[in-house]
Design a protein around this motif. Structure first.
Motif, PDB file in Angstrom:
ATOM      1  N   MET A  46      52.507  55.850  48.286  1.00 46.14           N
ATOM      2  CA  MET A  46      52.403  54.479  48.921  1.00 46.14           C
ATOM      3  C   MET A  46      51.596  53.936  49.915  1.00 46.14           C
ATOM      4  N   GLU A  47      51.113  55.202  50.928  1.00 50.82           N
ATOM      5  CA  GLU A  47      50.027  54.918  51.828  1.00 50.82           C
ATOM      6  C   GLU A  47      48.722  54.581  51.042  1.00 50.82           C
ATOM      7  N   SER A  48      48.388  55.165  50.034  1.00 51.76           N
ATOM      8  CA  SER A  48      47.385  54.951  49.226  1.00 51.76           C
ATOM      9  C   SER A  48      47.193  53.593  48.801  1.00 51.76           C
ATOM     10  N   LEU A  49      48.467  53.061  48.114  1.00 54.72           N
ATOM     11  CA  LEU A  49      48.670  51.838  47.688  1.00 54.72           C
ATOM     12  C   LEU A  49      48.519  50.702  48.485  1.00 54.72           C
ATOM     13  N   ARG A  50      48.939  50.956  49.930  1.00 56.21           N
ATOM     14  CA  ARG A  50      48.914  49.874  50.842  1.00 56.21           C
ATOM     15  C   ARG A  50      47.261  49.874  51.259  1.00 56.21           C
ATOM     16  N   ASP A  51      46.450  50.971  51.405  1.00 53.22           N
ATOM     17  CA  ASP A  51      45.271  51.132  51.534  1.00 53.22           C
ATOM     18  C   ASP A  51      44.312  50.241  50.361  1.00 53.22           C
ATOM     19  N   LEU A  52      44.638  50.536  49.154  1.00 54.39           N
ATOM     20  CA  LEU A  52      44.180  49.618  48.249  1.00 54.39           C
ATOM     21  C   LEU A  52      44.324  48.236  48.257  1.00 54.39           C
ATOM     22  N   ARG A  53      45.625  47.828  48.498  1.00 51.76           N
ATOM     23  CA  ARG A  53      46.079  46.586  48.645  1.00 51.76           C
ATOM     24  C   ARG A  53      45.390  45.906  49.701  1.00 51.76           C
ATOM     25  N   SER A  54      45.113  46.553  50.847  1.00 48.50           N
ATOM     26  CA  SER A  54      44.353  45.858  51.975  1.00 48.50           C
ATOM     27  C   SER A  54      42.987  45.660  51.715  1.00 48.50           C
ATOM     28  N   ARG A  55      42.313  46.717  51.003  1.00 47.15           N
ATOM     29  CA  ARG A  55      40.846  46.419  50.790  1.00 47.15           C
ATOM     30  C   ARG A  55      40.828  45.185  49.811  1.00 47.15           C
ATOM     31  N   ILE A  56      41.843  45.191  48.859  1.00 47.29           N
ATOM     32  CA  ILE A  56      41.460  43.847  47.809  1.00 47.29           C
ATOM     33  C   ILE A  56      41.838  42.872  48.524  1.00 47.29           C
ATOM     34  N   ASP A  57      42.571  42.887  49.566  1.00 47.11           N
ATOM     35  CA  ASP A  57      42.994  41.420  50.241  1.00 47.11           C
ATOM     36  C   ASP A  57      41.805  40.958  51.039  1.00 47.11           C
ATOM     37  N   ASP A  58      41.039  42.069  51.530  1.00 51.19           N
ATOM     38  CA  ASP A  58      39.777  41.707  52.460  1.00 51.19           C
ATOM     39  C   ASP A  58      38.573  41.444  51.873  1.00 51.19           C
ATOM     40  N   THR A  59      38.662  41.513  50.367  1.00 53.01           N
ATOM     41  CA  THR A  59      37.489  41.164  49.552  1.00 53.01           C
ATOM     42  C   THR A  59      37.822  39.994  48.561  1.00 53.01           C
ATOM     43  N   ALA A  60      36.763  39.763  47.853  1.00 52.18           N
ATOM     44  CA  ALA A  60      37.082  38.681  46.774  1.00 52.18           C
ATOM     45  C   ALA A  60      36.349  39.099  45.472  1.00 52.18           C
ATOM     46  N   PRO A  61      37.098  39.927  44.841  1.00 47.94           N
ATOM     47  CA  PRO A  61      36.711  40.547  43.562  1.00 47.94           C
ATOM     48  C   PRO A  61      36.442  39.753  42.424  1.00 47.94           C
ATOM     49  N   HIS A  62      35.250  39.963  41.844  1.00 48.59           N
ATOM     50  CA  HIS A  62      35.076  39.260  40.695  1.00 48.59           C
ATOM     51  C   HIS A  62      34.906  40.069  39.461  1.00 48.59           C
ATOM     52  N   TYR A  63      35.352  39.539  38.185  1.00 50.52           N
ATOM     53  CA  TYR A  63      35.308  40.866  37.116  1.00 50.52           C
ATOM     54  C   TYR A  63      34.443  40.128  35.924  1.00 50.52           C
ATOM     55  N   ILE A  64      33.365  40.963  35.604  1.00 56.71           N
ATOM     56  CA  ILE A  64      32.752  40.605  34.415  1.00 56.71           C
ATOM     57  C   ILE A  64      33.231  41.174  33.148  1.00 56.71           C
ATOM     58  N   ARG A  65      33.241  40.788  32.220  1.00 54.74           N
ATOM     59  CA  ARG A  65      33.636  41.402  30.812  1.00 54.74           C
ATOM     60  C   ARG A  65      32.428  41.343  29.966  1.00 54.74           C
ATOM     61  N   CYS A  66      31.763  42.564  29.731  1.00 58.33           N
ATOM     62  CA  CYS A  66      30.759  42.485  28.877  1.00 58.33           C
ATOM     63  C   CYS A  66      31.208  42.568  27.291  1.00 58.33           C
ATOM     64  N   LEU A  67      30.761  41.915  26.354  1.00 55.65           N
ATOM     65  CA  LEU A  67      30.823  41.978  25.056  1.00 55.65           C
ATOM     66  C   LEU A  67      29.813  42.509  24.295  1.00 55.65           C
ATOM     67  N   LYS A  68      29.965  43.244  23.112  1.00 53.68           N
ATOM     68  CA  LYS A  68      29.137  43.749  22.353  1.00 53.68           C
ATOM     69  C   LYS A  68      28.884  42.731  21.279  1.00 53.68           C
ATOM     70  N   PRO A  69      27.811  42.403  21.168  1.00 52.51           N
ATOM     71  CA  PRO A  69      27.493  41.024  20.133  1.00 52.51           C
ATOM     72  C   PRO A  69      27.232  41.544  18.700  1.00 52.51           C
ATOM     73  N   ASN A  70      27.270  42.823  18.488  1.00 51.87           N
ATOM     74  CA  ASN A  70      27.358  43.431  17.028  1.00 51.87           C
ATOM     75  C   ASN A  70      27.170  44.889  17.111  1.00 51.87           C
ATOM     76  N   ASP A  71      27.439  45.499  16.065  1.00 49.93           N
ATOM     77  CA  ASP A  71      27.629  46.890  15.991  1.00 49.93           C
ATOM     78  C   ASP A  71      26.090  47.577  16.000  1.00 49.93           C
ATOM     79  N   ASP A  72      25.300  46.875  15.697  1.00 50.38           N
ATOM     80  CA  ASP A  72      23.859  47.483  15.407  1.00 50.38           C
ATOM     81  C   ASP A  72      23.307  47.254  16.786  1.00 50.38           C
ATOM     82  N   LEU A  73      23.673  46.633  17.793  1.00 51.46           N
ATOM     83  CA  LEU A  73      22.929  46.298  19.025  1.00 51.46           C
ATOM     84  C   LEU A  73      21.768  45.612  18.697  1.00 51.46           C
TER      85      LEU A  73
END
Length: 82
Positions: free
Chosen positions: A6-33
């Motif tokens: 619970m302490e670890s979870l509160r710490d994580l939630r606090s860090r998330i609240d203090d930041t503005a996370p953005h997520y980038i999803r990378c897609l593999k365009p083809n199997d042969d790259l």
């Protein structure tokens, strides 16, 4: 163990609240790259499995609002005990 978690979870939630996370999803365009070649079936599968298509569907259904954590907690605090 539970208290430490619970302490670890509160710490994580606090860090998330203090930041503005953005997520980038990378897609593999083809199997042969190979450059400039896109396999549409492969792209759609990746979007589906990563949840992007579901997020778009929900947003289009009329739920595009995303509350900040603080606003959400103030509005829905009675639903849970954190």
């Amino acid at each position: 163990v539970g208290a430490k978690f619970m302490e670890s979870l509160r710490d994580l939630r606090s860090r998330i609240d203090d930041t503005a996370p953005h997520y980038i999803r990378c897609l593999k365009p083809n199997d042969d790259l190979l450059p400039d070649e896109f396999d549409p079936k492969n792209i759609v599968e990746q979007l589906r499995y990563s949840g992007v298509l579901e997020a778009v569907r929900v947003s289009r259904a009329g739920y595009p609002i995303r509350y900040t954590h603080g606003v959400f907690m103030n509005r829905y605090y009675m639903l849970g005990d954190l």
